[in-house]
Motif scaffolding. Structure first.
Motif, short mmCIF file in Angstrom:
data_model
loop_
_atom_site.label_atom_id
_atom_site.label_comp_id
_atom_site.label_asym_id
_atom_site.label_seq_id
_atom_site.Cartn_x
_atom_site.Cartn_y
_atom_site.Cartn_z
N TYR A 265 0.86 -1.17 0.00
CA TYR A 265 0.00 0.00 0.00
C TYR A 265 0.90 1.23 0.00
CZ TYR A 265 0.95 -0.08 5.06
OH TYR A 265 1.55 -0.11 6.29
N THR A 266 0.40 2.33 -0.54
CA THR A 266 1.23 3.54 -0.61
C THR A 266 1.50 4.05 0.81
OG1 THR A 266 -0.70 4.98 -0.84
CG2 THR A 266 0.33 4.19 -2.87
N THR A 267 2.73 4.40 1.06
CA THR A 267 3.10 4.89 2.39
C THR A 267 2.32 6.15 2.75
OG1 THR A 267 5.32 3.96 2.09
CG2 THR A 267 5.05 5.61 3.82
N SER A 268 2.03 6.97 1.76
CA SER A 268 1.27 8.19 2.04
C SER A 268 -0.17 7.89 2.47
CB SER A 268 1.27 9.11 0.81
OG SER A 268 0.65 8.48 -0.29
N SER A 269 -0.67 6.68 2.21
CA SER A 269 -2.00 6.30 2.69
C SER A 269 -2.10 6.39 4.20
CB SER A 269 -2.35 4.87 2.25
OG SER A 269 -2.46 4.73 0.86
N LEU A 270 -0.96 6.27 4.88
CA LEU A 270 -0.96 6.31 6.34
C LEU A 270 -1.44 7.66 6.88
CD1 LEU A 270 2.38 4.42 7.01
CD2 LEU A 270 0.07 3.60 7.54
N LEU A 271 -1.33 8.72 6.07
CA LEU A 271 -1.82 10.02 6.51
C LEU A 271 -3.32 9.96 6.80
CD1 LEU A 271 0.04 12.37 4.01
CD2 LEU A 271 0.53 12.08 6.45
N ASP A 272 -4.04 9.21 6.01
CA ASP A 272 -5.48 9.05 6.22
C ASP A 272 -5.79 7.89 7.16
OD1 ASP A 272 -6.59 11.09 4.32
OD2 ASP A 272 -5.41 9.91 2.91
N LEU A 273 -5.07 6.78 6.99
CA LEU A 273 -5.36 5.60 7.80
C LEU A 273 -5.13 5.85 9.29
CD1 LEU A 273 -3.78 2.89 5.49
CD2 LEU A 273 -6.16 2.90 6.26
N MET A 274 -4.04 6.51 9.61
CA MET A 274 -3.67 6.64 11.02
C MET A 274 -4.54 7.62 11.79
SD MET A 274 0.50 6.29 10.82
CE MET A 274 0.73 6.48 12.59
N THR A 275 -5.35 8.40 11.08
CA THR A 275 -6.25 9.33 11.75
C THR A 275 -7.71 8.88 11.65
OG1 THR A 275 -6.33 10.66 9.72
CG2 THR A 275 -4.73 11.31 11.41
N TRP A 276 -7.91 7.62 11.26
CA TRP A 276 -9.26 7.08 11.03
C TRP A 276 -9.48 5.89 11.96
CZ3 TRP A 276 -11.01 2.28 9.22
CH2 TRP A 276 -12.33 2.24 8.75
N ASP A 277 -10.73 5.61 12.30
CA ASP A 277 -11.03 4.47 13.16
C ASP A 277 -12.39 3.89 12.80
OD1 ASP A 277 -11.68 2.80 15.52
OD2 ASP A 277 -9.87 3.71 16.34
N ALA A 278 -12.42 2.61 12.50
CA ALA A 278 -13.67 1.94 12.11
C ALA A 278 -14.69 1.94 13.23
CB ALA A 278 -13.38 0.51 11.67
N ALA A 279 -14.22 1.95 14.48
CA ALA A 279 -15.12 1.83 15.63
C ALA A 279 -15.65 3.18 16.12
CB ALA A 279 -14.42 1.10 16.78
N ALA A 280 -15.23 4.26 15.49
CA ALA A 280 -15.76 5.57 15.86
C ALA A 280 -17.18 5.72 15.31
CB ALA A 280 -14.88 6.68 15.32
#
Length: 351
Positions: A265-280
């Motif tokens: 996966y693109t490393t830059s995807s972490l900018l969005d992934l790391m600030t997101w949560d499925a359980a929110a």
């Protein structure tokens, strides 16, 4: 396991070689490149049929498969299930298996490759953006809502692994999804932020900096950096300590390998992934909810975290598959049969 962060030219060279080799083998096995046991290889009258389709979603062409029930008649009315595939997976693997078996139970089913992944369009390749993955599920709902024979008031959704996390998010807002089920739910945001089983809590800021640097490299030099696993040896698989990743490497790189499937996966995807949560915002789910996990799955903690938060679900149930690990729910016949039976009962009750 080989952890890699590589420039696009090197990564694509490695992937292209694997794709060429794997495609030749796949084409000789199944004309639809399906890699699960019992897969349809030709359409026959009176049986479940498969229909490769494509449609446009936000300027990307989405590659998908529709499965229709035995003796399907477009003049009749059928419930439908849209199926979201795991992280790194494609429509021809476990998502297709469950789509086919649900079609055998009388449902029109749709499984699509995520935007930027598989055979679907979008650049840069292997982008894993939670907003895009959630929109993919809405896009599947859009497409199936116009399919001949679909009863517009009877649409369900099934999300597997990462697709399960994105399914929870889609169901929070899209009320066309009347019955919501997840299997081996994987909270991509939590894991990319905290590490699997919270093993990387001390490096969050460092990894966010790496993602920021990757975005900078994309903009300034046009180079796409990738994280994940590009290839793996048998020795590396054997040395992997967690069931999820060890068995996942076997599934994706050995037993159910598909040329369009990759752990990158693109490393830059972490900018969005790391600030997101499925359980929110789980309290926004007011539809019936079924969450399924293997009792031995080392990912079960993610389902356990999300399930209690669905306080407004019309009904909810946590179903454990006794003895199953995460990856075994993808393919092992004795577990798949239990899961399919449970899903059919759930959808029949709620659609």
């Amino acid at each position: 396991m080989k952890k890699v962060t590589v420039l696009v030219a090197l990564a694509m060279s490695m992937i292209d070689t694997a794709i060429v080799n794997a495609q030749s083998k796949q084409k000789s096995q199944n004309q639809y490149s399906l890699v699960y046991d019992g897969a349809i290889n030709e359409n026959k009258a009176g049986q479940v049929n498969i229909h490769p389709v494509s449609y446009e979603l936000n300027a990307n062409t989405i590659s998908a498969n529709v499965y229709t029930p035995a003796n399907y008649d477009a003049s009749k009315s059928y419930p439908a299930i849209v199926v979201a595939h795991p992280n790194g997976g494609v429509k021809e693997q476990t998502a297709g298996l469950y789509a086919q078996q649900l079609a055998e139970a009388g449902y029109i089913t749709l499984v699509a490759d995520a935007s930027y992944q598989g055979a679907s369009g979008g650049l840069p390749r292997h982008t894993d953006n939670p907003a895009f993955r959630t929109e993919d599920i809405r896009g599947m709902a859009d497409f199936i809502s116009t399919y001949k024979g679909f009863d517009k008031n009877r649409m369900g959704v099934l999300g597997i692994c990462g697709g399960g996390g994105y399914t929870l998010k889609a169901a929070q807002s899209d009320k066309r999804l009347k019955a919501v089920a997840t299997l081996s739910m994987f909270n991509s945001g939590e894991v990319r932020r905290n590490g699997f089983q919270n093993s990387q809590l001390n490096t969050i800021q460092e990894r966010l900096q790496q993602a920021s640097d990757a975005r900078k490299e994309e903009v300034e030099n046009g180079n796409i950096l990738f994280s994940g696993v590009a290839s793996v040896t048998d020795e590396e698989i054997a040395q992997t300590t967690t069931d999820l990743y060890r068995e996942g490497l076997v599934y994706y790189y050995r037993t159910h390998k598909h040329p369009n499937s990759t752990f990158l996966y693109t490393t830059s995807s972490l900018l969005d992934l790391m600030t997101w949560d499925a359980a929110a915002n789980m309290d926004l789910i007011n539809q019936p909810l079924l969450m399924i996990a293997g009792s031995r799955a080392d990912t079960k903690y993610m389902t356990d975290e999300a399930f209690p938060k669905a306080v407004n679900a019309k009904s909810k149930e946590l179903f454990l598959v006794d003895g199953a690990t995460h990856i075994e729910t993808y393919w092992k016949p004795e577990y798949v049969s239990q899961i399919v039976d449970k899903l059919i009962s759930f959808y029949q009750t709620n659609l």
